[in-house]
Write an enzyme that holds these catalytic residues in place. Structure first.
Site, mmCIF file in Angstrom:
data_model
loop_
_atom_site.group_PDB
_atom_site.id
_atom_site.type_symbol
_atom_site.label_atom_id
_atom_site.label_comp_id
_atom_site.label_asym_id
_atom_site.label_seq_id
_atom_site.Cartn_x
_atom_site.Cartn_y
_atom_site.Cartn_z
ATOM 1 N N GLY A 166 0.842 -1.191 0.000
ATOM 2 C CA GLY A 166 0.000 0.000 0.000
ATOM 3 C C GLY A 166 0.878 1.242 0.000
ATOM 4 N N THR A 167 1.984 1.151 0.710
ATOM 5 C CA THR A 167 2.930 2.274 0.781
ATOM 6 C C THR A 167 3.397 2.658 -0.626
ATOM 7 O OG1 THR A 167 3.670 1.600 2.966
ATOM 8 C CG2 THR A 167 5.228 2.912 1.658
ATOM 9 N N ASN A 198 -6.484 3.948 10.202
ATOM 10 C CA ASN A 198 -5.886 2.741 10.770
ATOM 11 C C ASN A 198 -5.834 2.747 12.293
ATOM 12 O OD1 ASN A 198 -4.169 4.825 9.559
ATOM 13 N ND2 ASN A 198 -2.487 3.867 10.642
ATOM 14 N N GLN A 235 -7.275 0.147 4.875
ATOM 15 C CA GLN A 235 -7.884 -0.417 6.088
ATOM 16 C C GLN A 235 -9.336 -0.832 5.902
ATOM 17 O OE1 GLN A 235 -6.624 -1.491 8.825
ATOM 18 N NE2 GLN A 235 -4.571 -0.624 8.762
ATOM 19 N N SER A 238 -4.491 -3.010 -0.095
ATOM 20 C CA SER A 238 -3.350 -3.865 0.253
ATOM 21 C C SER A 238 -3.885 -5.189 0.791
ATOM 22 C CB SER A 238 -2.501 -3.156 1.313
ATOM 23 O OG SER A 238 -1.350 -3.909 1.612
ATOM 24 N N ALA A 239 -3.266 -6.298 0.348
ATOM 25 C CA ALA A 239 -3.827 -7.620 0.663
ATOM 26 C C ALA A 239 -3.715 -8.009 2.134
ATOM 27 C CB ALA A 239 -3.119 -8.685 -0.188
ATOM 28 N N HIS A 240 -2.610 -7.606 2.785
ATOM 29 C CA HIS A 240 -2.343 -8.182 4.110
ATOM 30 C C HIS A 240 -3.203 -7.627 5.232
ATOM 31 C CE1 HIS A 240 0.321 -5.170 6.287
ATOM 32 N NE2 HIS A 240 0.432 -4.690 5.073
ATOM 33 N N THR A 300 9.218 -7.723 -11.852
ATOM 34 C CA THR A 300 8.433 -8.958 -11.957
ATOM 35 C C THR A 300 7.425 -9.009 -10.813
ATOM 36 O OG1 THR A 300 10.358 -10.003 -12.930
ATOM 37 C CG2 THR A 300 8.610 -11.474 -12.142
ATOM 38 N N CYS A 359 4.793 0.713 14.118
ATOM 39 C CA CYS A 359 5.906 1.643 13.916
ATOM 40 C C CYS A 359 7.096 0.851 13.415
ATOM 41 C CB CYS A 359 6.205 2.328 15.231
ATOM 42 S SG CYS A 359 7.497 3.527 15.095
#
Ligand code: PLP
Length: 370
Positions: free
Chosen positions: A72-73, A140, A168, A188-190, A226, A313
């Site tokens: 996501g970053t 978040n 989020q 973002s997947a995680h 890739t 953090c």
């Protein structure tokens, strides 16, 4: 592996079994989706299936491009740095991957973390440059869900475009990019059961987005390198069952209510952030009056709980969360807050145990209060 109770889903979610299966499914096969041979074709098929599944999960119509990134970053950086003709502004409580890149041009939030729409309108009125407004779908740290439809409406009056960091919210509540008419959105997947290392930027095809990394022509030249194919395949797997995942997360609301009710009855002066507004179902941020966040985290850690004070953090330090400071609560209150972010695996027994551990520390530090 630790037996501690995990209450830090906003940092990263336990992986869903569908993702674990998909992640390992082709792990031993050499797959580069850019290769022209049979394995390459299989890889390409996996990649495009995941893209279609993600499109469907957030209702991205054909006017949107979907570009996979590593995080996501990275997707947030790509938005702010890749739209060179636009001056970016964002809310004061964005994730650092937006805030640190935007620098100047921050829109205030109120005490619940809701973006100040009057201030947004004023900034847009006073500016002559093309503006990119970046407002996260849900925060978040305190969970506040932003009024994105109104943000888009105001932005359109002044010809501005809108990006939303939906990292989020995806998987915890519904988000529909086409209905909101967002110009760009990060996922973002995680954060909802997928693996680390797979994320995406979804954006309108007519935008003048330029890459921020250079190399091969992957991802329609917007993001060279890739693709992290097995992770993307697993990302697609959780997108495919997103309704079930959202449903599972909705069960955390009841646990959160029990948690917050119990804490308020033990310590009436506790502050529960964003309590009055629409929030992510699993997120609760509250203070333990008189006890620093760091002390609380160490106490919970030694008593078998994993949680955070604000955002994860990278340095492992506990900083005073800038989100809480932006709410205007002051340094002392901000530095006494912790975040519980629940997961559907959490049970009522976890909450009961949490309360016991919380109560012990609170009473030991507030002897006069009892
Ligand atoms: N945006 C928000 C709101 C987040 O909470 C996070 C992660 O904590 C990110 C972006 C960054 O996502 P990633 O961990 O995929 O880089």
């Amino acid at each position: 592996m630790s037996n501690a109770i995990y209450m830090d889903a906003n940092a990263t979610c336990p992986m869903h079994e569908a993702a674990i299966h998909a992640l390992s499914e082709y792990i031993a096969v050499p797959l580069n989706p850019s290769s022209v041979h049979a394995n390459g074709r299989l890889g390409k098929m996996m990649l495009e299936t995941a893209r279609t599944r993600l499109r469907k999960a957030v209702n991205a119509s054909s006017k949107y491009e979907v570009v996979f990134t590593s995080s996501g970053t990275e997707a947030n950086n790509l938005v702010v740095q890749g739209l060179k003709q636009f001056h970016a502004i964002c809310s004061a409580i964005e994730h650092q991957s937006v805030l640190a890149v935007v620098g100047q041009g921050v829109i205030a939030v109120d005490k619940n973390g809701t973006v100040d729409l009057d201030e947004l309108e004023q900034i847009l009125k006073d500016n002559e440059m093309p503006i990119l407004v970046s407002v996260m779908a849900a925060n978040n740290e305190i969970g506040t869900i932003q009024p994105l439809a109104e943000v888009v409406k105001i932005a359109r009056k002044f010809g501005a475009i809108v990006h939303s960091d939906a990292v989020q919210i995806i998987g915890k509540s519904h988000i529909d990019i086409s209905e909101l008419d967002l110009d760009l959105m990060t996922v973002s997947a995680h954060k909802f059961g997928g693996p680390l290392g797979a994320a995406a930027l979804i954006f309108k095809k007519n935008l003048p987005l330029t890459p921020i990394m250079f190399g091969g022509g992957q991802e329609k030249r917007f993001r060279p390198g890739t693709q992290n194919l097995n992770a993307i395949h697993a990302f697609g797997a959780v997108c495919e069952i997103i309704e079930d995942i959202i449903n599972d997360f909705s069960s955390t609301v009841g646990l959160r209510k029990t948690l917050e009710d119990r804490i308020k009855s033990l310590a009436p002066s506790t502050i529960i952030f964003a309590e009055e507004v629409d929030r992510l179902p699993n997120t609760s941020s509250f203070t333990m009056p008189g006890v620093k966040s760091e002390t609380q985290l160490i106490h919970f850690d030694t008593n078998g709980f994993m949680l955070s004070a604000g955002s994860a953090c990278s340095s492992g330090r506990v900083d005073v969360p800038y989100t809480h400071l932006a709410l205007g609560v002051g340094h002392k209150v901000a530095s006494e807050s912790i975040r519980v972010s629940l997961h559907p695996n959490n049970q009522i027994a976890d909450i009961e145990e949490f309360i016991k551990v919380w109560q012990w520390l609170y009473l030991n530090n507030n002897k006069k209060a009892v």
